[in-house]
Design a protein around this motif. Structure first.
Motif, PDB file in Angstrom:
ATOM      1  N   GLU A 193      88.678  -7.945 -36.537  1.00  0.00           N
ATOM      2  CA  GLU A 193      88.216  -8.720 -35.391  1.00  0.00           C
ATOM      3  C   GLU A 193      89.096  -8.464 -34.179  1.00  0.00           C
ATOM      4  O   GLU A 193      88.602  -8.245 -33.064  1.00  0.00           O
ATOM      5  CB  GLU A 193      88.192 -10.205 -35.712  1.00  0.00           C
ATOM      6  N   ASP A 194      90.400  -8.489 -34.388  1.00  0.00           N
ATOM      7  CA  ASP A 194      91.320  -8.264 -33.277  1.00  0.00           C
ATOM      8  C   ASP A 194      91.118  -6.876 -32.668  1.00  0.00           C
ATOM      9  O   ASP A 194      91.094  -6.716 -31.439  1.00  0.00           O
ATOM     10  CB  ASP A 194      92.762  -8.424 -33.758  1.00  0.00           C
ATOM     11  N   GLU A 195      90.933  -5.878 -33.527  1.00  0.00           N
ATOM     12  CA  GLU A 195      90.784  -4.516 -33.024  1.00  0.00           C
ATOM     13  C   GLU A 195      89.417  -4.294 -32.372  1.00  0.00           C
ATOM     14  O   GLU A 195      89.316  -3.538 -31.396  1.00  0.00           O
ATOM     15  CB  GLU A 195      90.979  -3.519 -34.170  1.00  0.00           C
ATOM     16  N   LEU A 196      88.388  -4.938 -32.900  1.00  0.00           N
ATOM     17  CA  LEU A 196      87.063  -4.781 -32.295  1.00  0.00           C
ATOM     18  C   LEU A 196      86.982  -5.454 -30.927  1.00  0.00           C
ATOM     19  O   LEU A 196      86.317  -4.956 -30.017  1.00  0.00           O
ATOM     20  CB  LEU A 196      85.990  -5.354 -33.233  1.00  0.00           C
ATOM     21  N   VAL A 197      87.679  -6.578 -30.794  1.00  0.00           N
ATOM     22  CA  VAL A 197      87.713  -7.274 -29.500  1.00  0.00           C
ATOM     23  C   VAL A 197      88.568  -6.508 -28.500  1.00  0.00           C
ATOM     24  O   VAL A 197      88.233  -6.410 -27.317  1.00  0.00           O
ATOM     25  CB  VAL A 197      88.249  -8.716 -29.678  1.00  0.00           C
ATOM     26  N   TYR A 236      89.400  -3.171 -28.541  1.00  0.00           N
ATOM     27  CA  TYR A 236      89.218  -1.816 -29.057  1.00  0.00           C
ATOM     28  C   TYR A 236      89.895  -0.775 -28.170  1.00  0.00           C
ATOM     29  O   TYR A 236      89.795  -0.822 -26.931  1.00  0.00           O
ATOM     30  CB  TYR A 236      87.726  -1.498 -29.163  1.00  0.00           C
ATOM     31  N   THR A 237      90.603   0.157 -28.798  1.00  0.00           N
ATOM     32  CA  THR A 237      91.266   1.237 -28.075  1.00  0.00           C
ATOM     33  C   THR A 237      90.395   2.477 -28.113  1.00  0.00           C
ATOM     34  O   THR A 237      90.126   3.046 -29.181  1.00  0.00           O
ATOM     35  CB  THR A 237      92.634   1.561 -28.709  1.00  0.00           C
ATOM     36  N   TYR A 259      93.764   4.976 -30.733  1.00  0.00           N
ATOM     37  CA  TYR A 259      92.415   4.966 -31.313  1.00  0.00           C
ATOM     38  C   TYR A 259      92.466   5.381 -32.785  1.00  0.00           C
ATOM     39  O   TYR A 259      91.887   4.733 -33.656  1.00  0.00           O
ATOM     40  CB  TYR A 259      91.514   5.920 -30.533  1.00  0.00           C
ATOM     41  N   TYR A 260      93.168   6.457 -33.053  1.00  0.00           N
ATOM     42  CA  TYR A 260      93.195   7.059 -34.383  1.00  0.00           C
ATOM     43  C   TYR A 260      93.851   6.154 -35.418  1.00  0.00           C
ATOM     44  O   TYR A 260      93.482   6.160 -36.589  1.00  0.00           O
ATOM     45  CB  TYR A 260      93.929   8.392 -34.317  1.00  0.00           C
ATOM     46  N   THR A 261      94.833   5.355 -34.992  1.00  0.00           N
ATOM     47  CA  THR A 261      95.602   4.543 -35.943  1.00  0.00           C
ATOM     48  C   THR A 261      95.082   3.117 -36.088  1.00  0.00           C
ATOM     49  O   THR A 261      95.678   2.316 -36.806  1.00  0.00           O
ATOM     50  CB  THR A 261      97.082   4.501 -35.504  1.00  0.00           C
ATOM     51  N   GLN A 262      93.983   2.772 -35.446  1.00  0.00           N
ATOM     52  CA  GLN A 262      93.388   1.453 -35.647  1.00  0.00           C
ATOM     53  C   GLN A 262      92.854   1.348 -37.078  1.00  0.00           C
ATOM     54  O   GLN A 262      92.296   2.311 -37.617  1.00  0.00           O
ATOM     55  CB  GLN A 262      92.238   1.224 -34.664  1.00  0.00           C
ATOM     56  N   SER A 263      93.013   0.191 -37.669  1.00  0.00           N
ATOM     57  CA  SER A 263      92.529  -0.007 -39.046  1.00  0.00           C
ATOM     58  C   SER A 263      91.027   0.212 -39.147  1.00  0.00           C
ATOM     59  O   SER A 263      90.529   0.751 -40.147  1.00  0.00           O
ATOM     60  CB  SER A 263      92.890  -1.404 -39.541  1.00  0.00           C
ATOM     61  N   VAL A 264      90.295  -0.212 -38.121  1.00  0.00           N
ATOM     62  CA  VAL A 264      88.837  -0.034 -38.167  1.00  0.00           C
ATOM     63  C   VAL A 264      88.466   1.444 -38.255  1.00  0.00           C
ATOM     64  O   VAL A 264      87.443   1.810 -38.856  1.00  0.00           O
ATOM     65  CB  VAL A 264      88.133  -0.682 -36.951  1.00  0.00           C
ATOM     66  N   GLU A 265      89.285   2.302 -37.652  1.00  0.00           N
ATOM     67  CA  GLU A 265      89.006   3.733 -37.696  1.00  0.00           C
ATOM     68  C   GLU A 265      89.596   4.389 -38.942  1.00  0.00           C
ATOM     69  O   GLU A 265      88.967   5.252 -39.561  1.00  0.00           O
ATOM     70  CB  GLU A 265      89.547   4.420 -36.431  1.00  0.00           C
ATOM     71  N   GLU A 266      90.803   4.005 -39.303  1.00  0.00           N
ATOM     72  CA  GLU A 266      91.427   4.574 -40.502  1.00  0.00           C
ATOM     73  C   GLU A 266      90.590   4.270 -41.744  1.00  0.00           C
ATOM     74  O   GLU A 266      90.360   5.159 -42.582  1.00  0.00           O
ATOM     75  CB  GLU A 266      92.837   4.020 -40.681  1.00  0.00           C
ATOM     76  N   ASP A 267      90.137   3.036 -41.876  1.00  0.00           N
ATOM     77  CA  ASP A 267      89.358   2.645 -43.049  1.00  0.00           C
ATOM     78  C   ASP A 267      87.991   3.321 -43.056  1.00  0.00           C
ATOM     79  O   ASP A 267      87.483   3.710 -44.109  1.00  0.00           O
ATOM     80  CB  ASP A 267      89.203   1.129 -43.091  1.00  0.00           C
TER      81      ASP A 267
END
Length: 267
Positions: free
Chosen positions: A118-122, A124-125, A134-142
């Motif tokens: 939620e924090d990263e989607l709100v 978002y980098t 961008y690459y190291t966000q959990s939403v992207e890594e997962d």
């Protein structure tokens, strides 16, 4: 399975853009069911930035792929993108589930990722501004990790299917005859023109022997037939004990202990 077989690179290269989108829509439908996503996932294509393979819009539940990559890229890359963006949809559903839970359940470890998402989607980098961020966000890594596993799984299943149904060398059962998997989940042996020569049965298996098949009739009993379906034994056997070089050792169902050998000559 016939649709997924089009993901083989030689088949993929012959498809039009619309045909590729149809195949990828099937992939998205599989992902929706597998991930338990309640909303539809609609696959489309558009002209995107050259560094962007695709994106997911949660407002429209649409996966948009790069038209250029769809036209010129590989099937592996396309499947990876669809799986990646499908996981983004799951991340949104995870956040929704977190907010729908009561305060006690929101403390469950299960929801830790949802809070991070939620924090990263709100906040978002975007890769244009900060590629590393961008690459190291959990939403992207997962999503990347899930997609890599998904691609491997799809192609492993395709390889296993082809191995099970591949044509055997020097064998009439594979060069001239083929197994047809019917819509009612039965199996028939067909000739080169698609005419049924044996079956339908619950199952047909060559069990590693190219010149004879074991078939399972509608009552679950086993019988044997030649590679071209020309010689068929009655389905009176309960189990096979061995099959080697065209010789099948079996136990007869009626007595439970009688052993009998059946031989079919190689073609």
């Amino acid at each position: 399975m016939d649709t997924l077989l089009l993901l083989q690179e030689d088949e993929w290269a012959e498809l039009t853009v619309d045909e590729k989108l149809d195949v990828l829509q099937v992939v998205a439908n599989i992902e929706k069911r597998y991930l338990g996503i309640s909303t539809d996932l609609n696959v489309g294509a558009d002209n995107l930035d050259e560094n962007l393979a695709g994106y997911y819009s949660d407002s429209t539940h649409e996966i948009v792929l790069s038209l250029d990559r769809l036209e010129n890229g590989t099937a592996h890359e396309a499947v990876d993108t669809v799986a990646h963006e499908s996981f983004h949809s799951l991340e949104h559903r995870w956040v929704e589930a977190y907010h729908n839970a009561n305060e006690t359940d929101q403390k469950l470890y299960f929801f830790y990722d949802a809070m991070v998402y939620e924090d990263e989607l709100v906040n978002y980098t975007d890769g244009k501004d900060d590629l590393y961020g961008y690459y190291t966000q959990s939403v992207e890594e997962d999503a990347r990790a899930y997609a890599a596993d998904a691609v491997e799984d799809y192609y492993q299943k395709i390889a296993e299917y082809l191995e099970e149904n591949e044509e055997g060398e020097g064998s009439a059962s594979y060069s001239s005859y083929q197994l047809n998997y019917n819509d009612d989940e039965t199996v028939s042996l067909c000739d080169a023109e698609g005419n049924t020569v044996a079956g339908p049965y619950l199952n047909i298996d060559n069990d590693g022997c190219p010149d004879a098949y074991i078939y399972t009739d509608m009552n679950g009993l086993l019988g044997f037939m030649a590679a071209d379906g020309s010689q068929i034994t009655p389905a009176i056997y309960s189990n096979t004990t061995y099959m080697s070089d065209g010789i099948a050792g079996v136990k007869e169902c009626e007595t439970g202990n009688k052993t009998e050998s059946i031989s079919f000559a190689s073609n």
